[in-house]
Write an enzyme that holds these catalytic residues in place. Structure first.
Site, mmCIF file in Angstrom:
data_model
loop_
_atom_site.group_PDB
_atom_site.id
_atom_site.type_symbol
_atom_site.label_atom_id
_atom_site.label_comp_id
_atom_site.label_asym_id
_atom_site.label_seq_id
_atom_site.Cartn_x
_atom_site.Cartn_y
_atom_site.Cartn_z
ATOM 1 C CE LYS A 171 5.702 -5.499 0.511
ATOM 2 N NZ LYS A 171 5.593 -4.131 0.040
ATOM 3 C CB CYS B 139 3.896 -3.221 -8.295
ATOM 4 S SG CYS B 139 5.428 -2.339 -8.100
HETATM 5 N N1 PMP Z 1 3.114 -8.876 -3.380
HETATM 6 C C1 PMP Z 1 2.440 -7.883 -2.796
HETATM 7 C C2 PMP Z 1 0.975 -8.001 -2.584
HETATM 8 C C3 PMP Z 1 3.130 -6.723 -2.402
HETATM 9 O O1 PMP Z 1 2.483 -5.721 -1.827
HETATM 10 C C4 PMP Z 1 4.531 -6.643 -2.628
HETATM 11 C C5 PMP Z 1 5.324 -5.412 -2.244
HETATM 12 N N2 PMP Z 1 4.735 -4.209 -2.616
HETATM 13 C C6 PMP Z 1 5.172 -7.720 -3.223
HETATM 14 C C7 PMP Z 1 4.432 -8.823 -3.582
HETATM 15 C C8 PMP Z 1 6.638 -7.725 -3.472
HETATM 16 O O2 PMP Z 1 7.336 -7.703 -2.261
HETATM 17 P P1 PMP Z 1 8.897 -7.450 -2.219
HETATM 18 O O3 PMP Z 1 9.150 -6.212 -3.021
HETATM 19 O O4 PMP Z 1 9.173 -7.255 -0.760
HETATM 20 O O5 PMP Z 1 9.574 -8.640 -2.775
#
Ligand code: PMP
Length: 404
Positions: A224, A362
């Protein structure tokens, strides 16, 4: 606002979809990668590939030094006191699972409490549920307002003598809210609790100083922040990491092994079992160079201009409802168009070349809070342009009547 110099570094942005120039507004899901990051990856496999730390040969030594240099870069980027406090993981999810599992083992017992917020990503909810369930620990939830701001009075009232930890996002991936972490950390510490921050949506958009924030743990993903997928970071205060048990067992995390007794390696290696994703870590190093040479201030300025313009334009479309209007926000714009299903909006936008995300992102509890199934989410990065916002808004204007 000219950012051609930034944009030109991202080969994928020249892509066409359905014969139209790609407008990539799904940056909260993952950012695109500059050529320097892609080159760092291929350079590693072309010239440096070898397993790190245990090799006596030239390539292994060079790869180890390159890997450890990125650790020092990350340390500086988040202003950690020591590289020992920087643990490489696969991403935010693995970082949070590491903290939840080891913190629970070391510090939680039946009747204790953990505070999380109502706007957490599932990856900052479920690991705590898993860890807390095993120990009969209660999870308490900070509510948030209609505008998407945490209720800090409610937060204060959730503490009691059994509160052991607060786990909260720095920036909400659905609402864009920037939470007042320094203030929340002071509150947690005043109650004898620690604080873990999910920084997944913050690190590429705003300066992060873990000492100034006063957090005990800070977790984030490389992908990200312009880096490859497959690498992330768990920052933890050295004194706390020293106290925690290992997360996974295997090579690299040990000092001595016999069938009777094993002793563990020093920090940060105690938490890095097995072969890490060396190439991806080097890609993360190149991504940090990209961010630093571009300037986080400049990135933040571009993104806040994009957010302000997109928000203003979106408000001119009939029936649009925006979710997340906090005063302190990053470039995340969640909305719905009348009663149209977000997925339909997303599919039609896609046909016009505009890539956004739809669904619950999510964060199902956030959707429940607003009583909606999902939202359409546009999210911005340093390479996006005002012209792309115009394309996005024009596309929405075209499809809105079809969905009415
Ligand atoms: N926390 C937040 C606020 C997120 O936006 C995300 C990814 N959408 C995650 C955790 C999880 O990240 P990752 O899938 O890269 O482990």
């Amino acid at each position: 606002m000219t950012n051609d110099d930034i944009r030109n570094q991202f080969p994928i942005l020249g892509t066409e979809v359905y014969g139209k120039p790609l407008v990539y507004l799904d940056n909260a899901a993952t950012t695109q990668k500059p050529a320097a990051v892609i080159e760092a990856l291929s350079r590693y496999y072309l010239t440096l590939n070898s397993n790190i730390h245990r090799g006596a040969h030239h390539l292994a030594t060079e790869a180890t030094e390159a890997y450890e240099q990125v650790r020092r870069k990350v340390q500086q980027y988040v202003n950690a006191r020591s590289p020992k406090e920087i643990v490489f993981t696969r991403g935010t999810t693995e970082s949070i699972n590491l903290v939840a599992s080891t913190f629970a083992e070391r510090y939680l017992s039946e009747g204790d409490e953990v505070i999380i917020s109502g706007m957490e990503h599932h990856s900052n909810i479920v690991p705590w549920q898993l860890a807390c369930h095993k120990k009969n620990v209660k999870i308490r939830v900070i509510p948030f307002s209609d505008s998407g701001e945490l209720d800090l009075d409610a937060y204060r009232s959730l503490f009691n003598e059994r509160t052991r930890l607060v786990a909260v996002c720095h920036v909400s991936n659905t609402l864009g809210t920037v939470n007042p972490i320094a203030l929340m950390a002071r509150e947690a510490h005043a109650h004898g609790a620690m604080i873990m921050v999910d920084g997944a949506q913050a690190v590429a958009h705003t300066a992060v100083d873990v000492q100034q924030l006063g957090c005990d743990f800070y977790c984030f993903s490389g992908h990200k922040m312009y880096a490859p997928m497959g690498v992330g970071v768990m920052y933890g205060r050295e004194e706390v990491l020293d106290e925690l048990p290992p997360y996974q067992g295997g090579g690299e995390m040990i000092k001595t092994v016999t069938f009777d007794h094993t002793t563990y390696n020093e920090l940060p290696f105690k938490f890095e079992a097995g072969t890490p994703s060396v190439g991806d870590v080097l890609g993360l190093g190149a991504a940090l160079d990209f961010i630093q040479s571009t300037g986080l201030d400049r990135i933040a300025t571009i993104e806040s201009q994009l957010l302000a313009y997109a928000t203003e334009q979106l408000r001119t479309i009939d029936g649009v409802q925006i979710y997340g209007t906090a005063t302190n926000k990053t470039g995340v714009l969640s909305f719905n168009v009348g009663s149209a299903h977000p997925y339909d909006v997303g599919t039609l936008l896609d046909k016009l070349g505009v890539a956004i995300r739809t669904g619950h992102h999510c964060t199902q509890p956030v959707m429940d809070r607003y009583g909606i199934p999902g939202t359409v989410r546009a999210s911005f990065a340093a390479y996006n342009t005002m012209a792309e916002i115009d394309t996005f808004i024009a596309a929405l204007r075209r499809i809105a009547p079809m969905l009415a």
